[in-house]
Design a protein around this motif. Structure first.
Motif, PDB file in Angstrom:
ATOM      1  N   GLY A 262       0.806  -1.215   0.000  1.00  0.00           N
ATOM      2  CA  GLY A 262       0.000   0.000   0.000  1.00  0.00           C
ATOM      3  C   GLY A 262       0.839   1.264   0.000  1.00  0.00           C
ATOM      4  N   VAL A 263       2.157   1.127   0.198  1.00  0.00           N
ATOM      5  CA  VAL A 263       3.062   2.282   0.159  1.00  0.00           C
ATOM      6  C   VAL A 263       3.794   2.273  -1.172  1.00  0.00           C
ATOM      7  CG1 VAL A 263       4.936   3.506   1.298  1.00  0.00           C
ATOM      8  CG2 VAL A 263       3.354   2.122   2.660  1.00  0.00           C
ATOM      9  N   HIS A 264       3.627   3.324  -1.974  1.00  0.00           N
ATOM     10  CA  HIS A 264       4.151   3.347  -3.335  1.00  0.00           C
ATOM     11  C   HIS A 264       4.871   4.655  -3.640  1.00  0.00           C
ATOM     12  CE1 HIS A 264       1.522  -0.112  -4.387  1.00  0.00           C
ATOM     13  NE2 HIS A 264       0.616   0.501  -3.625  1.00  0.00           N
ATOM     14  N   LEU A 265       5.762   4.605  -4.605  1.00  0.00           N
ATOM     15  CA  LEU A 265       6.354   5.823  -5.145  1.00  0.00           C
ATOM     16  C   LEU A 265       5.313   6.520  -6.019  1.00  0.00           C
ATOM     17  CD1 LEU A 265       9.895   4.537  -6.165  1.00  0.00           C
ATOM     18  CD2 LEU A 265       9.351   6.062  -4.258  1.00  0.00           C
ATOM     19  N   VAL A 409      -2.366   9.969  14.571  1.00  0.00           N
ATOM     20  CA  VAL A 409      -2.509   8.741  13.787  1.00  0.00           C
ATOM     21  C   VAL A 409      -3.562   8.965  12.708  1.00  0.00           C
ATOM     22  CG1 VAL A 409      -3.107   6.299  13.826  1.00  0.00           C
ATOM     23  CG2 VAL A 409      -1.861   7.300  15.760  1.00  0.00           C
ATOM     24  N   TRP A 410      -3.199   8.619  11.465  1.00  0.00           N
ATOM     25  CA  TRP A 410      -4.100   8.819  10.326  1.00  0.00           C
ATOM     26  C   TRP A 410      -4.467   7.457   9.723  1.00  0.00           C
ATOM     27  CZ3 TRP A 410      -4.538  14.106   8.489  1.00  0.00           C
ATOM     28  CH2 TRP A 410      -3.651  14.995   9.102  1.00  0.00           C
ATOM     29  N   PRO A 411      -5.744   7.207   9.438  1.00  0.00           N
ATOM     30  CA  PRO A 411      -6.088   5.986   8.697  1.00  0.00           C
ATOM     31  C   PRO A 411      -5.538   6.083   7.279  1.00  0.00           C
ATOM     32  CG  PRO A 411      -7.998   7.426   8.888  1.00  0.00           C
ATOM     33  CD  PRO A 411      -6.927   8.028   9.752  1.00  0.00           C
ATOM     34  N   ALA A 412      -4.976   5.000   6.787  1.00  0.00           N
ATOM     35  CA  ALA A 412      -4.360   5.044   5.449  1.00  0.00           C
ATOM     36  C   ALA A 412      -4.404   3.665   4.793  1.00  0.00           C
ATOM     37  CB  ALA A 412      -2.917   5.525   5.549  1.00  0.00           C
ATOM     38  N   ASP A 413      -4.982   3.616   3.601  1.00  0.00           N
ATOM     39  CA  ASP A 413      -4.961   2.398   2.786  1.00  0.00           C
ATOM     40  C   ASP A 413      -3.894   2.481   1.699  1.00  0.00           C
ATOM     41  OD1 ASP A 413      -7.342   1.220   4.028  1.00  0.00           O
ATOM     42  OD2 ASP A 413      -8.427   2.839   3.025  1.00  0.00           O
ATOM     43  N   LEU A 414      -3.633   3.711   1.253  1.00  0.00           N
ATOM     44  CA  LEU A 414      -2.616   3.945   0.229  1.00  0.00           C
ATOM     45  C   LEU A 414      -1.794   5.167   0.612  1.00  0.00           C
ATOM     46  CD1 LEU A 414      -4.486   3.519  -3.201  1.00  0.00           C
ATOM     47  CD2 LEU A 414      -2.688   2.034  -2.295  1.00  0.00           C
ATOM     48  N   VAL A 415      -0.488   5.072   0.428  1.00  0.00           N
ATOM     49  CA  VAL A 415       0.406   6.211   0.619  1.00  0.00           C
ATOM     50  C   VAL A 415       1.266   6.344  -0.628  1.00  0.00           C
ATOM     51  CG1 VAL A 415       2.420   7.070   1.858  1.00  0.00           C
ATOM     52  CG2 VAL A 415       0.497   6.144   3.132  1.00  0.00           C
ATOM     53  N   PHE A 416       1.360   7.577  -1.126  1.00  0.00           N
ATOM     54  CA  PHE A 416       2.206   7.842  -2.287  1.00  0.00           C
ATOM     55  C   PHE A 416       3.329   8.791  -1.882  1.00  0.00           C
ATOM     56  CE2 PHE A 416      -2.092   7.086  -4.183  1.00  0.00           C
ATOM     57  CZ  PHE A 416      -1.800   5.802  -4.639  1.00  0.00           C
ATOM     58  N   ILE A 417       4.556   8.370  -2.145  1.00  0.00           N
ATOM     59  CA  ILE A 417       5.739   9.134  -1.758  1.00  0.00           C
ATOM     60  C   ILE A 417       6.153  10.028  -2.914  1.00  0.00           C
ATOM     61  CG2 ILE A 417       8.140   8.973  -1.010  1.00  0.00           C
ATOM     62  CD1 ILE A 417       7.399   6.169   0.113  1.00  0.00           C
ATOM     63  N   ALA A 418       6.071  11.335  -2.680  1.00  0.00           N
ATOM     64  CA  ALA A 418       6.375  12.316  -3.733  1.00  0.00           C
ATOM     65  C   ALA A 418       7.319  13.372  -3.175  1.00  0.00           C
ATOM     66  CB  ALA A 418       5.081  12.958  -4.230  1.00  0.00           C
ATOM     67  N   VAL A 419       8.525  12.928  -2.807  1.00  0.00           N
ATOM     68  CA  VAL A 419       9.481  13.833  -2.161  1.00  0.00           C
ATOM     69  C   VAL A 419      10.654  14.186  -3.075  1.00  0.00           C
ATOM     70  CG1 VAL A 419       8.864  13.144   0.173  1.00  0.00           C
ATOM     71  CG2 VAL A 419      10.626  11.859  -1.056  1.00  0.00           C
ATOM     72  N   GLY A 420      10.437  14.094  -4.375  1.00  0.00           N
ATOM     73  CA  GLY A 420      11.461  14.546  -5.319  1.00  0.00           C
ATOM     74  C   GLY A 420      12.278  13.410  -5.918  1.00  0.00           C
ATOM     75  N   PHE A 421      13.357  13.800  -6.579  1.00  0.00           N
ATOM     76  CA  PHE A 421      14.195  12.861  -7.310  1.00  0.00           C
ATOM     77  C   PHE A 421      15.659  13.071  -6.952  1.00  0.00           C
ATOM     78  CE2 PHE A 421      10.310  13.542  -9.579  1.00  0.00           C
ATOM     79  CZ  PHE A 421       9.935  12.288 -10.017  1.00  0.00           C
ATOM     80  N   GLU A 422      16.419  11.972  -6.912  1.00  0.00           N
ATOM     81  CA  GLU A 422      17.821  12.034  -6.521  1.00  0.00           C
ATOM     82  C   GLU A 422      18.747  12.365  -7.679  1.00  0.00           C
ATOM     83  OE1 GLU A 422      18.646   8.309  -4.667  1.00  0.00           O
ATOM     84  OE2 GLU A 422      17.847   8.953  -2.720  1.00  0.00           O
ATOM     85  N   GLY A 423      18.303  12.115  -8.901  1.00  0.00           N
ATOM     86  CA  GLY A 423      19.165  12.366 -10.056  1.00  0.00           C
ATOM     87  C   GLY A 423      18.920  11.342 -11.144  1.00  0.00           C
ATOM     88  N   PRO A 424      19.813  11.274 -12.128  1.00  0.00           N
ATOM     89  CA  PRO A 424      19.633  10.324 -13.230  1.00  0.00           C
ATOM     90  C   PRO A 424      20.010   8.903 -12.834  1.00  0.00           C
ATOM     91  CG  PRO A 424      21.672  11.550 -13.503  1.00  0.00           C
ATOM     92  CD  PRO A 424      20.988  12.140 -12.312  1.00  0.00           C
ATOM     93  N   GLU A 425      19.493   7.950 -13.589  1.00  0.00           N
ATOM     94  CA  GLU A 425      19.890   6.556 -13.404  1.00  0.00           C
ATOM     95  C   GLU A 425      21.295   6.362 -13.967  1.00  0.00           C
ATOM     96  OE1 GLU A 425      16.679   4.012 -14.828  1.00  0.00           O
ATOM     97  OE2 GLU A 425      15.269   5.601 -14.309  1.00  0.00           O
TER      98      GLU A 425
END
Length: 494
Positions: A262-265, A409-425
């Protein structure tokens, strides 16, 4: 100028958006259009300043001020006021290959540095820009313009996002034969997979791709350089290579419970929805659905906002967006955030406007730090947070101090992580043996774009890190100029 007192006579107006409660029922663009007379009036507010900061394109206080592609804004504002739409389109295309993209998704740093904004509301620049290019396509003024002669030089552009497309367009204009490689199944990079359709209809992207194809550019999809074609093979086949692969390595969070189901990028969520929508109108089910789920988005930027809008259209049960930053003031801080810096003020973006219309309040929670994810049988159930105070030390480092007694405490079924990007692959970077800067981006000087490897150039987010679409276009154009100079000894590209 259009009229020296226009900014005094007329008030700033923006196009009316579709009703939030109606537009969340579909995936269509949410902006409506203004009439030609309304646009003419808005153009009249431009003063044609002696020093027009709107097209300076510089970095101030960590954000962009003015237009990075140096759009000749006062000139086309005046042309719109005079009813010379075709001439305005020509002037716009002098500096911007894709105004149909920036007119839709750019945060408009040009408006933040507009001189009228010193004493009132800025000129409605972004809306006029989009209106010019949209009318250009409607009237048939935008047509393929293939080069009259070919130089015999071959250039490979890796990545088909805004930097790669701008670079390819300019190099093709100079007469070089350009091949653009894209690992996804559609051209456009983040313009296609990354920005939801309600902000940028993919037909708008494909329309430009089709035009560039008619101009002689070769687009190759489903091909990853470094895997399907090695870096060595690419260098051997082309006279120059331009890397425009973006900064696609998502930044992770080190939080207890990150591995729960349930925790996704965020980009996995957005890309899956966009692809499913384009492939089957979401009928194939190949995406993460937020329907009837309690959804939390961690990250207060554009990607997080797009996750909010997408979850609303899926039919989520609730939506909350966390940001570690404090709530912005209603008006610009004239001391700490002076003009022409980009104004840091409280606004509702399209997704927050939609959530407020549906649930009655802004979905954002400010100054929030996520402490842990909690689940049952490996499945996410809730999320624990604490309020924080953010300070900056003398070195510019951000420090977060937790406020005792603010745990929640928050009820959560899905969490989306949107905290930026580290750089290129790194696959292609390692194969080529490219130098990297301290942030892991490809090392290439701004304005030169040359790497430590002969005939290999880098531009856009892959060189500068996560940034705006308009900066990517700027770098793609400038890199093309340097490649042309490298290949021919001189260049006439701007």
């Amino acid at each position: 100028m259009s009229t020296p007192t226009g900014f005094m006579e007329y008030k700033r107006e923006l196009p009316v958006d579709r009703d939030p409660l109606e537009r969340i029922k579909d995936w269509d663009e949410f902006h409506k259009h203004m009439s030609n007379e309304q646009l003419r009036t808005q153009g009249a507010r431009c003063m044609d300043c002696g020093t027009p900061y709107c097209h300076t394109g510089m970095e101030l206080a960590g954000s962009t001020s003015g237009c990075p592609v140096n759009n000749l804004i006062p000139e086309w504002n005046n042309l719109i006021y005079r009813g010379l739409w075709r001439e305005a389109l020509d002037r716009l295309h002098k500096t911007n290959n894709f105004p149909e993209f920036t007119g839709r998704v750019c945060p408009a740093p040009c408006e933040g540095s507009c001189t009228v904004g010193l004493i009132g509301d800025a000129v409605t620049i972004k809306t006029i820009e989009q209106a010019i290019i949209d009318r250009g396509f409607e009237e048939g003024w935008v047509v393929p313009q293939p080069p009259k002669m070919r130089t015999g030089k071959r250039v490979a552009v890796v990545g088909s996002g805004p930097a790669g497309m701008a670079c390819a367009a300019q190099l093709n204009k100079a007469g070089h034969s350009v091949t653009v490689y894209e690992r996804a199944d559609r051209i456009g990079g983040l313009l296609t997979y990354g920005i939801p359709t309600m902000k940028l209809d993919k037909k708008v992207v494909q329309r430009r791709v089709d035009l560039m194809t008619e101009e002689g550019i070769d687009f190759v999809t489903n091909t990853e350089i470094g895997k399907d074609i090695t870096a060595t093979e690419l260098k051997e086949q082309f006279d120059a290579v331009v890397l425009c692969g973006g900064a696609t390595k998502a930044r992770e969070v080190e939080i207890e419970g990150r591995d729960l189901q349930g925790v996704h990028l965020a980009m996995d969520y957005l890309n899956g929805t966009i692809k499913s929508y384009l492939d089957s109108n979401l009928e194939d089910g190949n995406y993460i659905s937020a329907k009837d789920k309690h959804v939390i988005v961690i990250g207060g930027g554009d990607t997080g906002t797009d996750c909010v809008a997408t979850a609303l259209r899926h039919g989520c049960k609730s939506i909350t967006q966390f940001g570690t930053h404090a709530k912005a003031p209603l008006e610009r801080d004239r001391v700490n955030n002076p003009w022409p810096q980009f104004p840091n003020v409280y606004t509702l973006d399209y997704a927050q406007e939609e959530a407020k219309a549906l649930y009655g309040e802004d979905p954002r929670a400010f100054s929030v730090l996520t402490k842990k994810f909690v689940g049952e049988n490996g499945v996410l159930k809730e999320l624990h947070t604490v309020q924080i105070e953010r300070t900056v030390d003398e070195t510019g480092r951000k420090i977060y101090n937790e406020i005792p007694g603010t745990e929640k405490v928050w009820p959560a079924d899905l969490v989306f992580i949107a905290v930026g990007f580290e750089g290129p692959e790194n696959t292609l970077i390692n194969q080529l043996g490219l130098d990297q800067d301290r942030r892991s981006n490809v090392k290439a000087a701004y304005g030169k774009y040359t790497t430590n490897v002969d005939k290999v150039f880098a531009a856009g987010d892959m060189r500068r890190g996560q940034s705006l679409v308009v900066w990517a276009i700027n770098e793609g154009r400038e890199a093309a100029r340097e490649v042309d100079k490298y290949l021919m000894g001189a260049t006439q590209l701007p």
